[in-house]
Design a protein around this motif. Structure first.
Motif, PDB file in Angstrom:
ATOM      1  N   GLU A  53       0.827  -1.209   0.000  1.00 43.35           N
ATOM      2  CA  GLU A  53       0.000   0.000   0.000  1.00 43.35           C
ATOM      3  C   GLU A  53       0.869   1.271   0.000  1.00 43.35           C
ATOM      4  O   GLU A  53       0.611   2.219  -0.748  1.00 43.35           O
ATOM      5  CB  GLU A  53      -0.900  -0.040   1.244  1.00 43.35           C
ATOM      6  CG  GLU A  53      -1.930   1.056   1.313  1.00 43.35           C
ATOM      7  CD  GLU A  53      -2.842   0.897   2.531  1.00 43.35           C
ATOM      8  OE1 GLU A  53      -2.486   0.105   3.451  1.00 43.35           O
ATOM      9  OE2 GLU A  53      -3.885   1.543   2.560  1.00 43.35           O
ATOM     10  N   TYR A  77      -7.222  -2.881  -2.206  1.00 45.49           N
ATOM     11  CA  TYR A  77      -7.112  -1.603  -1.485  1.00 45.49           C
ATOM     12  C   TYR A  77      -8.225  -0.623  -1.863  1.00 45.49           C
ATOM     13  O   TYR A  77      -8.473   0.341  -1.140  1.00 45.49           O
ATOM     14  CB  TYR A  77      -5.745  -0.957  -1.721  1.00 45.49           C
ATOM     15  CG  TYR A  77      -4.587  -1.698  -1.081  1.00 45.49           C
ATOM     16  CD1 TYR A  77      -4.714  -2.290   0.170  1.00 45.49           C
ATOM     17  CD2 TYR A  77      -3.356  -1.798  -1.727  1.00 45.49           C
ATOM     18  CE1 TYR A  77      -3.645  -2.976   0.749  1.00 45.49           C
ATOM     19  CE2 TYR A  77      -2.289  -2.475  -1.152  1.00 45.49           C
ATOM     20  CZ  TYR A  77      -2.443  -3.062   0.088  1.00 45.49           C
ATOM     21  OH  TYR A  77      -1.380  -3.735   0.660  1.00 45.49           O
ATOM     22  N   SER A  81      -8.626   1.322   1.567  1.00 51.21           N
ATOM     23  CA  SER A  81      -7.499   2.232   1.792  1.00 51.21           C
ATOM     24  C   SER A  81      -7.858   3.715   1.842  1.00 51.21           C
ATOM     25  O   SER A  81      -8.021   4.384   0.814  1.00 51.21           O
ATOM     26  CB  SER A  81      -6.426   2.019   0.718  1.00 51.21           C
ATOM     27  OG  SER A  81      -5.344   2.894   0.964  1.00 51.21           O
TER      28      SER A  81
END
Ligand code: DQA
Length: 144
Positions: A53, A77, A81
């Motif tokens: 990430e 993600y 995220s």
């Protein structure tokens, strides 16, 4: 014009990973398709993949002033995220969200994209062609 294609976790396994969902095309095959389309349209592309990430966050930050548009398949993600979302918002580089699969036709946890509100638009569900379509969308964004 330069377009940065960023690919998130597990997309390095395309071709062997759940082929009934993602097909048999590898990421290298997709990159080749994108490159040939981009060359015809006279745009430059850079293609990267990471399972980390933080590395994706770094690449989004570094894109400012280097690339006109980011095309992002954030993979898992997408749904988790805040860091990627904040990076897109912070750097302000126009970003297009893409997916191979139609995330809305899959498990409920995939229906939500945390990055969608800070992206210019989404292209999803067209398999490898989502990437090729994104080249056209990126050119359209740059010419607005
Ligand atoms: C994906 C969809 C995501 O939900 C998933 O986690 C992926 C791939 C796609 O391209 O269809 O890894 O982004």
């Amino acid at each position: 014009m330069k377009i940065l294609f960023l690919n998130g976790p597990n997309l390095n396994l395309l071709g062997q990973r759940e082929p009934e969902i993602y097909g048999r095309t590898t990421l290298a095959d997709i990159e080749a398709k994108v490159r040939s389309h981009a060359t015809e349209l006279q745009v430059a592309v850079e293609f990267r993949q990471s399972n980390q990430e933080g590395e994706l966050v770094d690449w989004i930050q570094q894109a400012k002033g280097q690339f006109e548009v980011i095309v992002l398949n954030a993979a898992a993600y997408t749904h988790t995220s805040v860091a990627l979302r904040d990076a897109i918002a912070a750097t302000g580089v126009p970003t297009i969200e893409i997916h191979l699969s139609n995330i809305h036709a899959r498990e409920e946890f995939r229906h939500k994209s945390l990055i969608a509100p800070v992206c210019r638009g989404q292209i999803l569900g067209f398999g490898a062609n989502s990437y090729v379509l994104a080249v056209n969308a990126a050119i359209g964004l740059d010419q607005r």
